[in-house]
Design a protein around this motif. Structure first.
Motif, PDB file in Angstrom:
ATOM      1  N   ILE A 186       0.747  -1.219   0.072  1.00 21.57           N
ATOM      2  CA  ILE A 186       0.081  -0.061  -0.081  1.00 21.57           C
ATOM      3  C   ILE A 186       0.929   1.134   0.043  1.00 21.57           C
ATOM      4  O   ILE A 186       1.620   1.409   0.469  1.00 21.57           O
ATOM      5  CB  ILE A 186      -1.005   0.190   1.068  1.00 21.57           C
ATOM      6  N   ASP A 187       0.579   2.157  -0.748  1.00 23.75           N
ATOM      7  CA  ASP A 187       1.263   3.532  -1.049  1.00 23.75           C
ATOM      8  C   ASP A 187       0.295   4.572  -0.379  1.00 23.75           C
ATOM      9  O   ASP A 187      -0.612   4.969  -0.681  1.00 23.75           O
ATOM     10  CB  ASP A 187       1.411   3.836  -2.504  1.00 23.75           C
ATOM     11  N   PRO A 188       0.552   4.849   1.014  1.00 21.48           N
ATOM     12  CA  PRO A 188      -0.220   5.923   1.755  1.00 21.48           C
ATOM     13  C   PRO A 188      -0.575   7.238   0.993  1.00 21.48           C
ATOM     14  O   PRO A 188      -1.758   7.609   1.132  1.00 21.48           O
ATOM     15  CB  PRO A 188       0.799   6.302   2.920  1.00 21.48           C
ATOM     16  N   ALA A 237      -1.474   4.963   6.480  1.00 19.22           N
ATOM     17  CA  ALA A 237      -0.354   5.646   6.722  1.00 19.22           C
ATOM     18  C   ALA A 237       0.529   5.359   7.908  1.00 19.22           C
ATOM     19  O   ALA A 237       1.498   5.994   8.533  1.00 19.22           O
ATOM     20  CB  ALA A 237      -0.593   7.266   7.055  1.00 19.22           C
ATOM     21  N   GLY A 238      -0.253   4.347   8.703  1.00 19.26           N
ATOM     22  CA  GLY A 238       0.239   3.856  10.009  1.00 19.26           C
ATOM     23  C   GLY A 238       0.151   4.653  11.196  1.00 19.26           C
ATOM     24  O   GLY A 238       1.116   4.983  12.109  1.00 19.26           O
ATOM     25  N   LEU A 239      -0.671   5.741  10.998  1.00 20.39           N
ATOM     26  CA  LEU A 239      -0.988   6.699  12.170  1.00 20.39           C
ATOM     27  C   LEU A 239      -1.886   6.451  12.993  1.00 20.39           C
ATOM     28  O   LEU A 239      -2.147   7.237  14.183  1.00 20.39           O
ATOM     29  CB  LEU A 239      -1.148   8.162  11.492  1.00 20.39           C
ATOM     30  N   GLY A 240      -2.540   5.292  13.045  1.00 19.68           N
ATOM     31  CA  GLY A 240      -3.450   4.754  14.022  1.00 19.68           C
ATOM     32  C   GLY A 240      -4.706   4.141  13.542  1.00 19.68           C
ATOM     33  O   GLY A 240      -5.179   4.188  12.209  1.00 19.68           O
ATOM     34  N   ARG A 241      -5.429   3.163  14.162  1.00 18.57           N
ATOM     35  CA  ARG A 241      -6.457   2.402  13.788  1.00 18.57           C
ATOM     36  C   ARG A 241      -7.866   2.796  14.407  1.00 18.57           C
ATOM     37  O   ARG A 241      -8.916   2.204  14.083  1.00 18.57           O
ATOM     38  CB  ARG A 241      -6.260   0.863  14.036  1.00 18.57           C
ATOM     39  N   ARG A 337      -6.594  17.226   6.612  1.00 15.50           N
ATOM     40  CA  ARG A 337      -5.472  18.152   6.233  1.00 15.50           C
ATOM     41  C   ARG A 337      -4.323  17.864   7.169  1.00 15.50           C
ATOM     42  O   ARG A 337      -3.268  17.967   6.656  1.00 15.50           O
ATOM     43  CB  ARG A 337      -6.199  19.394   6.450  1.00 15.50           C
ATOM     44  N   ASN A 338      -4.466  17.609   8.199  1.00 18.53           N
ATOM     45  CA  ASN A 338      -3.504  16.954   9.207  1.00 18.53           C
ATOM     46  C   ASN A 338      -2.500  15.862   8.885  1.00 18.53           C
ATOM     47  O   ASN A 338      -1.488  15.960   8.663  1.00 18.53           O
ATOM     48  CB  ASN A 338      -3.748  16.914  10.564  1.00 18.53           C
ATOM     49  N   ILE A 339      -3.449  14.907   8.308  1.00 17.98           N
ATOM     50  CA  ILE A 339      -2.709  13.735   7.760  1.00 17.98           C
ATOM     51  C   ILE A 339      -1.964  14.075   6.428  1.00 17.98           C
ATOM     52  O   ILE A 339      -1.006  13.595   6.311  1.00 17.98           O
ATOM     53  CB  ILE A 339      -3.555  12.613   7.616  1.00 17.98           C
ATOM     54  N   GLU A 340      -2.558  14.875   5.655  1.00 16.20           N
ATOM     55  CA  GLU A 340      -2.084  15.248   4.434  1.00 16.20           C
ATOM     56  C   GLU A 340      -0.608  15.815   4.361  1.00 16.20           C
ATOM     57  O   GLU A 340       0.193  15.547   3.866  1.00 16.20           O
ATOM     58  CB  GLU A 340      -2.912  15.970   3.535  1.00 16.20           C
ATOM     59  N   ARG A 342       1.161  15.315   7.092  1.00 18.32           N
ATOM     60  CA  ARG A 342       2.163  14.468   7.533  1.00 18.32           C
ATOM     61  C   ARG A 342       2.898  13.576   6.361  1.00 18.32           C
ATOM     62  O   ARG A 342       3.747  13.326   6.594  1.00 18.32           O
ATOM     63  CB  ARG A 342       1.514  13.510   8.755  1.00 18.32           C
ATOM     64  N   LEU A 343       1.729  13.378   5.518  1.00 12.43           N
ATOM     65  CA  LEU A 343       2.294  12.473   4.382  1.00 12.43           C
ATOM     66  C   LEU A 343       3.023  13.114   3.497  1.00 12.43           C
ATOM     67  O   LEU A 343       3.891  12.668   2.581  1.00 12.43           O
ATOM     68  CB  LEU A 343       1.355  11.836   3.721  1.00 12.43           C
ATOM     69  N   ASN A 344       2.722  14.563   3.080  1.00 16.32           N
ATOM     70  CA  ASN A 344       3.483  15.443   2.223  1.00 16.32           C
ATOM     71  C   ASN A 344       3.978  16.511   2.928  1.00 16.32           C
ATOM     72  O   ASN A 344       3.444  17.640   2.976  1.00 16.32           O
ATOM     73  CB  ASN A 344       2.400  15.826   1.202  1.00 16.32           C
ATOM     74  N   PRO A 345       5.220  16.467   3.797  1.00 17.26           N
ATOM     75  CA  PRO A 345       5.666  17.565   4.464  1.00 17.26           C
ATOM     76  C   PRO A 345       5.783  18.827   3.668  1.00 17.26           C
ATOM     77  O   PRO A 345       6.364  18.780   2.407  1.00 17.26           O
ATOM     78  CB  PRO A 345       7.110  17.017   4.920  1.00 17.26           C
TER      79      PRO A 345
END
Length: 886
Positions: A186-188, A237-241, A337-340, A342-345
């Motif tokens: 998987i590509d987050p 993204a491995g940030l939580g389930r 937007r927070n996750i985005e 984190r994924l794309n600094p």
């Protein structure tokens, strides 16, 4: 409120049958599963009240029950031990709604396929068949790990379904292998992009609003799907389930985690009770079920003494739902937007806007997380900058979060602050960006907390079968419509409105009026008067000049009057125009009221506005403007002007000299006052050779108003003529918008109808030919009037019926009688009314048909001998009420 109880099923665990595919054994399993599921449904219903405390535990019970049955069937299917059975999709979360899909994956070891294994296909088919026989309506797929990965790489829906895959039984080692390889593939970032695009498409499908009158609590904006999307991209993204893990990873604050969990539980409880009450998978809060769901939450429409409460049970439930959906949509935007980020600094530099804000990737970023706590004035400044800073497209996740956490700061003192009042007024007075700013302020809860009366109508339903939006969304829609009149790019939509707006000096006065016009809804009494009082207070508090404040107050108080006069009164009557001109007072007030009225009608429902209503409003505007300009109504002069204009039009069609005289000599002043020159010329061209005809003449053309047909009927008058014509249009699938009925001096009926077909064709030639032939036959029919057909009533009308009202009173001149009717709309309604009038030998002089969503308000000008007798009047009213109630 009592908490929702969660108890184990009352029956014993499923025992293994001796023969898995023996019909009696499967029936035993089916009965046991139904019994245990019924027990869980009873717990869901018995819980009652609005407590959401144990809803997730109960949903896990539904999943556990299905798991147990699947394991039993798997053990006796004779499938290889190196296969595995996985729960996927929503079932994979181990929380199953009562009638949701049970999606499973039969996972095969590498190199295995049903085709190459002896009898494997038959065993798999027997297993799937036994699931259905035992009462599990499953959706199944059969794949190897490699096939799963290939499908997931091609289809983000499959990828999402597999993301939450859960082992049920079979080879645990095979499941672990699948999970390891799936995680590695998987590509987050790509997954995040795909899911946010999918979310955008879903929002578009549901009109980008959580405030639909029948929202889908799973798929609509702010529904459960938004919460699932957050957890899907976080998990990838491995940030939580779950919400707790999301908080631990820094993606959500403690208060956000608490609010997310609370609103998820509420939406889950609503969805579960929808399933239970419907007895099927039903994720929409449809009108039919809203009251039942509301009552399961403990809401009531009546007090214990039987008196009605201010809000119906369904309105209380929907208000709570809308507030939850609004919070979910708001938090989803923050977290995604927070996750985005984190994924794309971000590599975007922070560009200072001022000492409080930065611009980052075209978004407004607060200089510090505690900015609003330190400087509350910056809250409204955010939206002023959003309007005025070139290139800004929205607010960053950091800013959205800071606003969410600053809601408690916007108290009475905040609202009284002169700086905040000045800033809010400046937001309304900007040349661009006002609609977007106001919508963003509503989405972030700032608008309702600053403009306190507005907060009272956020999420408030309007059960009038007219508006399709909640009050706050309707207000913002009207504001948008007014704003578009002042934007050159939209001048093609309503050219006359744009022309008037171009000469208007203070657009913001209309914006304030739009904000307040319905703000008094739901507070008892006349909402126009309540709104006018609130508008007056707002103007005083914000230092608006007296002259401007009086205009705003007038617009709010009178925002319904222009549409009422245009759609219900006889615009050919000079006294009607004179009275309306006196009420308006001057051209400035008239223009402002006209613009607000058009915007208001357009903002209620896509079905309510039509070209004919637009023409009526414009006719009233122009007629009133002439009176305000000093031209006193002169019927004789008006008639002569129309005759001259009609003759000019007739000359264009090469009519013989004085060919008009034969018809015009049979017509009186009322005819020429009620018809425009273009209609007079059209009538004359087709009737000049048929003045003394003993047969019906029917002609039709495309309506000059731009929608539907205009139909001319000329025939010797008869008592039931109007009813026969209405009956024909009903049977042919037409809706009558307007009817102008006239009787000539020779006893001929000269009637003109504006009609629209249920399905408007792209061209009208065949429709015109059909009407011109079939309507003649309907008029010539000498048999009794046909019985009205029994036609299906819409769901909305069934859920929110309108009590029929009939009023019969003489007009101001005591020459005719005014019949007003209000009722739930349904096919054939006008024919029902016309049939009763025909039975009492009453002639219709004028009919104005107003359809407001699922409600009609029709006005008829009628004459007849029976109206002189009080007892007969009562009989007519009674019969009409009975006809409307059937």
């Amino acid at each position: 409120m009592s908490s929702l109880p969660v108890r184990p099923p009352q029956t014993a665990p499923l025992s293994d049958p001796a023969l898995a595919h023996d019909a009696p054994a499967l029936q035993t399993l089916r009965d046991a599963y139904r019994r245990d599921k019924a027990a869980l449904l009873a717990q869901l219903q018995e819980g009652g009240g609005a407590s959401t405390r144990n809803i997730h535990a109960l949903l896990r019970r539904f999943a556990t029950l299905a798991d147990g049955l699947l394991r039993t069937l798997w053990r006796h299917a004779g499938l290889p031990p190196d296969m595995a059975l996985l729960a996927v999709g929503g079932y994979g979360r181990a929380q199953l709604f009562p009638y949701s899909d049970i999606d499973v994956l039969l996972l095969l070891p590498a190199g295995c396929s049903p085709e190459c294994e002896d009898g494997l296909r038959a065993r798999i088919e027997r297993f799937v068949g036994s699931c259905w026989d035992a009462g599990l309506e499953i959706g199944s797929s059969v794949r190897t790990v490699a096939q799963c990965l290939a499908e997931a790489a091609q289809d983000v829906t499959v990828q999402t379904s597999l993301l939450e895959a859960r082992w049920i039984c079979g080879s645990r080692a095979l499941f672990d292998e699948f999970e390891q390889q799936f995680r590695a593939q998987i590509d987050p970032r790509a997954f995040f992009t795909a899911k946010t695009l999918e979310m955008r498409q879903r929002y578009t499908k549901y009109e980008n609003t959580p405030y639909a009158l029948e929202p889908n609590c799973k798929e609509s904006p702010g529904g459960l799907r938004d919460l699932q999307t957050i957890l899907w991209v976080a998990r990838a993204a491995g940030l939580g389930r779950n919400w707790r893990e999301l908080g631990a990873s820094g993606m959500a604050t403690a208060i956000e985690v608490r609010h997310l969990a609370r609103n998820e539980a509420l939406l889950s409880l609503i969805r579960a009770r929808l399933h239970a009450l419907a007895g099927r998978r039903e994720d929409r809060l449809v009108f039919d079920l809203q009251t039942a769901v509301a009552e399961s939450f403990g809401y009531r429409s009546q007090a214990p003494d039987g008196s009605p409460l201010p809000m119906r049970a369904s309105e209380s439930l929907m208000r709570r739902y809308y507030w939850a959906a609004k919070a979910v949509a708001q938090l989803a935007q923050v977290l995604l937007r927070n996750i985005e980020e984190r994924l794309n600094p971000s590599t975007h530099a922070l560009r200072p806007i001022n000492e409080r804000f930065y611009e980052k990737a075209n978004l407004i970023e607060v200089a510090s997380d505690d900015l609003y706590q330190r400087a509350p004035h910056a809250i409204l400044e955010t939206f002023l900058l959003y309007e005025t800073t070139v290139g800004i497209k929205g607010l960053s996740a950091r800013t959205l979060r800071a606003l969410y956490n600053a809601r408690g700061l916007m108290d009475a003192q905040f609202r009284r602050d002169p700086v905040n009042r000045a800033t809010f007024l400046r937001i309304l007075q900007q040349p661009a960006g006002i609609t977007h700013a106001m919508r963003l302020m509503n989405q972030t809860s700032v608008l309702g907390r600053y403009l306190w009366p507005f907060r009272r109508i956020v999420g408030q339903m309007q059960h009038d079968l007219f508006h399709v939006y909640t009050v706050d969304q309707h207000i913002l829609m009207v504001l948008r419509n007014v704003r578009r009149f002042f934007i050159a790019e939209h001048a093609h939509e309503y050219p006359f409105c744009s022309q008037l707006a171009a000469g208007w000096d203070k657009p913001w006065l209309l914006y304030v009026a739009a904000l307040f016009h319905d703000i008094g809804k739901g507070r008892g009494g006349d909402h126009s008067l309540v709104g006018a009082m609130e508008a007056r207070r707002f103007c005083r508090q914000h230092g608006i000049a007296r002259e401007d404040a009086e205009l705003i107050e007038f617009l709010v108080r009178e925002h319904l009057s222009m549409s009422r006069v245009a759609q219900k009164e006889d615009l050919s009557d000079p006294q009607v125009i004179a009275a309306f001109a006196q009420r308006v007072g001057n051209e400035r007030y008239l223009t402002a009221l006209y613009l607000l009225t058009v915007a208001d009608i357009r903002g209620t429902s896509p079905k309510v506005w039509n070209a004919w209503k637009g023409k009526l409003l414009e006719d009233l505007y122009r007629a009133t403007l002439r009176v305000l300009g000093g031209r006193a109504p002169d019927p004789a002069a008006e008639v002569e002007a129309r005759k001259r204009e009609a003759l000019v039009l007739l000359n264009l069609h090469a009519q013989p000299f004085e060919a008009h005289k034969a018809l015009w000599d049979t017509l009186d002043v009322r005819y020429f006052m009620r018809h425009e020159a273009a209609d007079i010329a059209w009538h004359t061209r087709h009737l000049s050779r048929h003045v003394n005809a003993s047969y019906p003449v029917v002609r039709a053309r495309e309506s000059l108003a731009g929608e539907g047909l205009q139909v001319l009927v000329y025939t010797p008058d008869q008592p039931d003529l109007f009813a026969r014509i209405c009956g024909y249009f009903d049977r042919a699938g037409f809706s009558i918008l307007d009817a102008r009925v006239h009787t000539t001096r020779t006893g001929h009926a000269l009637d003109t109808f504006q009609v629209v077909a249920a399905n408007q064709p792209g061209h009208y030639r065949e429709l015109i030919h059909m009407v011109e032939n079939d309507l003649v036959r309907a008029i010539q029919d000498t048999g009794p009037l046909p019985e009205p057909g029994r036609k299906r009533v819409s769901r909305r009308v069934k859920s929110f019926p309108v009590a029929p009202r009939v009023t019969l009173q003489p007009d101001e001149k005591a020459q005719h009688w005014l019949l007003s009717i209000s009722a739930s709309d349904r096919a054939g309604l006008l024919y029902l009314v016309a049939r009763v009038l025909a039975q009492h030998q009453l002639s219709v002089q004028l009919a104005k048909v107003t359809t407001l969503g699922e409600r009609v308000e029709d006005t008829f000008l009628i004459t007849g001998a029976e109206l002189r007798d009080n007892a007969r009047q009562i009989a007519i009213e009674t019969e009409l009420l009975q006809a409307l109630s059937e």
